[in-house]
Each structure stands twice: as structure tokens, then as C-alpha cells.
Design a protein around this motif. Structure first.
Motif, mmCIF file in Angstrom:
data_model
loop_
_atom_site.group_PDB
_atom_site.id
_atom_site.type_symbol
_atom_site.label_atom_id
_atom_site.label_comp_id
_atom_site.label_asym_id
_atom_site.label_seq_id
_atom_site.Cartn_x
_atom_site.Cartn_y
_atom_site.Cartn_z
ATOM 1 N N GLU A 96 0.831 -1.211 0.000
ATOM 2 C CA GLU A 96 0.000 0.000 0.000
ATOM 3 C C GLU A 96 0.866 1.262 0.000
ATOM 4 O OE1 GLU A 96 -3.967 -0.697 2.352
ATOM 5 O OE2 GLU A 96 -2.299 -1.500 3.541
ATOM 6 N N TYR A 109 -1.995 2.412 -3.547
ATOM 7 C CA TYR A 109 -3.315 1.770 -3.540
ATOM 8 C C TYR A 109 -3.656 1.274 -2.134
ATOM 9 C CZ TYR A 109 -3.555 1.479 -8.665
ATOM 10 O OH TYR A 109 -3.622 1.770 -10.009
ATOM 11 N N GLU A 122 -8.328 -2.233 -0.090
ATOM 12 C CA GLU A 122 -9.682 -2.418 -0.593
ATOM 13 C C GLU A 122 -9.781 -2.127 -2.093
ATOM 14 O OE1 GLU A 122 -8.805 -0.579 1.967
ATOM 15 O OE2 GLU A 122 -9.469 -1.904 3.603
ATOM 16 N N GLU A 123 -8.841 -1.325 -2.628
ATOM 17 C CA GLU A 123 -8.890 -0.959 -4.043
ATOM 18 C C GLU A 123 -8.348 -2.045 -4.958
ATOM 19 O OE1 GLU A 123 -8.142 3.606 -4.706
ATOM 20 O OE2 GLU A 123 -6.712 2.886 -3.184
ATOM 21 N N LYS A 145 -9.000 -7.744 -7.829
ATOM 22 C CA LYS A 145 -8.499 -7.345 -9.144
ATOM 23 C C LYS A 145 -7.214 -8.107 -9.453
ATOM 24 C CE LYS A 145 -10.530 -2.738 -8.809
ATOM 25 N NZ LYS A 145 -10.296 -1.273 -8.840
ATOM 26 N N LYS A 182 -0.374 4.207 -8.296
ATOM 27 C CA LYS A 182 -1.729 4.720 -8.494
ATOM 28 C C LYS A 182 -1.714 6.106 -9.135
ATOM 29 C CE LYS A 182 -5.998 5.818 -5.966
ATOM 30 N NZ LYS A 182 -6.661 5.840 -4.635
#
Length: 477
Positions: free
Chosen positions: A44, A49, A52-53, A57, A94
Motif C-alpha cells: 500500500e 493503492y 480495498e482498491e 483485481k 496509483k
């Protein structure tokens, strides 16, 4: 099984999870289908990111576009075969920022040996990769500069063979065009009877222009350079206020160089180059200008020896500002001393000295103060060196000394004393000097000797300035 034994696997799993959560390395765990099931806090922090994002995925959200399809095909073939894939991968955060990950992707298998998950662990090595890229770019630049310097020395060795001015002019313009990789070059010489500049040799110009073009001092670009006796680097002629005219339609590019040909403060002519054709930007740089200045300095010496300038051979061999020998005398004497070295075998050393950041000092304190510094340095060199040593003003802010019967270890001691004296010239300590030293060896030519000393000087300048460096460590002791 007792309670202690039953708790052991749970404790191990707890500790393992805590370790992964606190790892400095980024961790992703995906299913066999590539869907992200877990990321640790380091991930993270690196990517920007939130957990949860990305859960649910695929790692394609990090794809930077820097790797071709074959790269990812090889990645999947490797890990699906049950092997670990290791590589430095360019990923994207990100916010779109690029970063480099030294990444290892390992398949996880169940008790039957079937792949169920993939674990990807990586370190952010962006700074290391960028450092290597910068280092490679610097090495490429140094190789390029070394190649150009060798071309200049080769040019200098050949230029002395021309006694006829017409042949000399053709050699000069063709040599410049080749070294600087330009389509157009002209050598204009000053007609002392009319005070006009006339084209004596040219590459890429129409024959009619060569025959008919004449420029008065102050007229046009060449005339301006001849009048002010200062080199001119123009990046875009249309917007350069010094030139004050639009680009001519016959020229392919808008950048050019124009340099006065000077010998002992006497104007001999002007060299002009334009239409750069080398790879990369078609705009001339300070590096290009310095190359041209080095070539033109040699051309001026050669013109002196050519047919129309024989009367110049009686000019003094000293530099009028410092009263040291000039560049022309330096080149002739060095050739003679190398010949003596090969005949008798006595030690011979060469010292090249450059005043650090002298251009900036001149700009801050004025040309008059700069000339005073040059004179004072000339006095220092005369005081510190012997009468038998040949001390020369090698360039505008460079000096050279040829030291017969002296090894480099002795020259290093002398250079240190000179450097200390130079540093005392300015109360604020803003005047320092860098030194390149070299000793002559069997079979070495003037070309080789100068190249060796100049390479040592370049090393001293690139490693902090105010340095003394000898290319051959064994020479310096």
C-alpha cells in the motif's frame, strides 16, 4: 495430542502473518487465476493503492507498458510450470509514477502438488535503477567525448602537414564538418588590404556564394563575430536578439556556430558551421562549441605556417598577457622534448592545469580582475618551476608545463605547491585549480602524451575539482 501441540500450528501461522504484515518488502498473494487475495501494508505504501482498491483485481493495475507481450507470456509460462520467476519489473503507482521492483513470483502448491496460489515479493529498487541509468548515460557521454577528443588530436597531427593555404582551408572545413557532423562549414579569412572577410574553404555552400561573398567587420553574423572577436552559439536564429534576422531559406536548421580564428590576439578569420546532422537534437551545444574552439585554435597555428601567412612566423612566441610561452610554442617544444626522450631515455613529464569555474569568476568579478588573476598565476608558475621547464598558456584558462628530467611524483609535489599558491590569490578562496599529470613512455607520441594528461585533468575536474590526478597511478607514487 495435547493442547500445546494443537496450538503450535496456529501460533506459527499467527507469527508468519505478523511477519508478512510488518515486512519492508511488498507482498501480493493471488489465486491461480491471478485475482489478488492479499496485499501487505508495504504494498500500500509503495503503490499508493489501499488494500480495498486492489482485492479482487489482478496485478494488471500496476502494468506500466514498459514490457512487451512476450515478457508477460514468459512470466506466466514460468510460474505455471511450478518455477519461480525473478526479474526487475517496471510498474506504475496509483498516481501514474513509474517505479522498479526487483520481483520474485513463486507458485504455492497443495499436498497433491497442484498450484493454488502465487506469492509475489519485491523490493522497490527505483533509485538503484535510475542511478545505473544515469551512470550508463554518463559512460556513454564520456566515451563520446573521448572519441571526439581523439578525433581532434588526430586532426591536429595531420594539419601541420599543409603548407599551401588552399589545401589547408579544404582540410580544415572538411575536418570540422566530419568531427561536428554538420552539413555546412566555411572558413573565412581576413583580407588585410580591404578589411573584409572572404571565404577560403567551404563545405555545403554554392560555388557562386563562395566566389562572391565578402563581409565587412560588423556586417552579418561572421562580420559581427570578427568585430567582437567572441564566439557565437545560436540555438534559434529567429529569436536570437544578437543576430537580428530570420533564418535563410537555404539553411535546413536554425542553429549555428561562428568562431573567430585568432592567433596571439590577431584576427585571422572566422569559421562558421550550421545544419547539424548528428543523431538527437539539431541544436548546437556548449560541448560542440568547445570542440570547434579547440579545432580553430589548431587551425590558427596551421594558417600561420601556410603560404599567405609566412610573415607571421617572426611573431613572438610568448602570450602577451601572462608573458608565458603560447600554445604554438608549446606544441613545437613538446614534439622536440618527446624526441629527446626517445633518444636519451630521461624522464619527461607533462602538467596541464585548469582554473576551476573561471568563467563564473570572470562573470562575477569582471574581465579586468580575471586578467589580473591570469597574470598572477603566470607569476606563480614562473616562481615554482625551473628555468629548464617550458611553461605555456595552453588555453584561455588553462596552463601547461613540460618538465624534462622530472618524474610524475616530483611533479605532483610541485603541483600541490602551485595549487596552494593559486588558492591564496582570492581572499574568499574562490580561486582553485585542477591538475592533470602524465609521464612519457616508450613509443608514446605527442598525441598520446597530451591525451593522457588531458584525461587525468578531466578526471580531476569530474571528481570535485581542486584536485591533482595522474592517469597512471604507478607514476604518481
Amino acid at each position: 495430542m495435547n493442547n500445546k501441540d494443537s496450538r503450535q500450528p496456529r501460533l506459527q501461522l499467527k507469527y508468519f502473518f505478523a511477519a508478512v504484515e510488518q515486512m519492508a518488502d511488498d507482498v501480493i498473494i493471488t489465486g491461480k487465476d491471478g485475482i489478488i487475495e492479499y496485499v501487505n501494508p508495504a504494498f500500500e505504501q509503495t503503490t499508493g493503492y489501499a488494500k480495498e482498491e486492489v482485492l479482487g483485481k489482478t496485478p494488471r493495475i500496476l502494468k506500466s507498458g514498459h514490457h512487451h507481450a512476450g515478457f508477460y507470456r514468459n512470466l506466466w509460462e514460468t510460474i505455471l510450470a511450478g518455477k519461480t520467476f525473478k526479474h526487475v519489473i517496471a510498474n506504475k503507482k496509483k498516481n501514474g509514477e513509474l517505479y522498479y521492483a526487483d520481483q520474485a513470483i513463486t507458485p504455492l502448491k497443495d499436498t497433491r502438488g497442484e498450484i493454488t496460489h502465487f506469492v509475489s515479493v519485491w523490493k522497490d529498487v527505483t533509485e538503484h535503477v535510475r542511478y545505473r541509468e544515469e551512470l550508463e548515460a554518463l559512460n556513454k557521454s564520456l566515451r563520446f567525448e573521448k572519441q571526439k577528443f581523439e578525433q581532434i588530436l588526430d586532426f591536429e597531427e595531420r594539419i601541420g602537414t599543409f603548407a599551401d593555404l588552399n589545401k589547408l582551408a579544404d582540410f580544415v572545413v572538411n575536418g570540422i564538418a566530419g568531427i561536428l557532423e554538420v552539413e555546412r562549414c566555411s572558413l573565412m579569412l581576413l583580407d588585410e588590404k580591404t578589411g573584409e572577410l572572404v571565404i577560403k574553404g567551404a563545405v555545403g555552400l554554392d560555388h557562386k556564394i563562395i566566389r562572391e561573398n565578402r563581409s565587412s567587420l560588423g556586417e552579418g553574423v561572421a562580420g559581427l563575430v570578427a568585430k567582437e572577436r567572441k564566439p557565437l552559439l545560436v540555438e534559434v536564429i529567429d529569436t536570437d536578439e544578437r543576430v537580428g534576422r530570420e533564418n535563410l531559406p537555404s539553411y535546413r536548421t536554425k542553429s549555428f556556430l561562428s568562431v573567430p580564428v585568432m592567433l596571439d590576439h590577431k584576427l585571422l578569420g572566422v569559421v562558421n558551421v550550421t545544419d547539424k546532422k548528428s543523431p538527437g537534437p539539431e541544436v548546437f551545444t556548449d560541448f560542440d562549441l568547445n570542440i570547434l574552439l579547440a579545432i580553430v585554435r589548431q587551425a590558427a597555428v596551421a594558417i600561420e605556417n601556410a603560404e599567405l601567412y609566412k610573415e607571421l612566423k617572426y611573431l613572438t612566441v610568448t602570450d602577451p598577457l601572462t608573458n608565458l610561452y603560447n600554445y604554438r610554442h608549446f606544441m613545437r617544444t613538446l614534439e622536440y622534448e618527446i624526441g629527446r626522450f626517445h633518444r636519451f631515455g630521461d624522464a619527461l613529464s607533462l602538467l596541464i592545469m585548469d582554473i576551476d569555474d573561471f568563467k563564473e569568476y570572470n562573470g562575477a568579478h569582471g574581465a579586468a580582475r580575471g586578467d589580473e588573476i591570469l597574470k598572477e598565476i603566470g607569476d606563480i608558475l614562473s616562481d615554482q618551476l625551473r628555468e629548464v621547464d617550458i611553461i605555456c598558456r595552453y588555453a584561455s584558462d588553462e596552463f601547461a608545463a613540460i618538465l624534462p628530467a622530472t618524474d610524475v611524483a616530483q611533479v605532483k609535489t610541485i603541483a600541490r605547491k602551485i595549487g596552494e599558491a593559486v588558492s591564496r590569490l582570492d581572499p574568499e578562496g574562490k580561486i582553485t585549480a585542477s591538475f592533470g599529470l602524465a609521464s612519457c613512455h616508450k613509443g608514446m607520441s605527442r598525441h598520446d602524451f597530451i591525451l593522457k594528461a588531458d584525461a587525468a585533468l578531466t578526471h580531476a575536474k569530474r571528481h570535485g575539482k581542486n584536485q591533482i590526478y595522474c592517469q597512471d597511478k604507478t607514476d604518481a607514487g
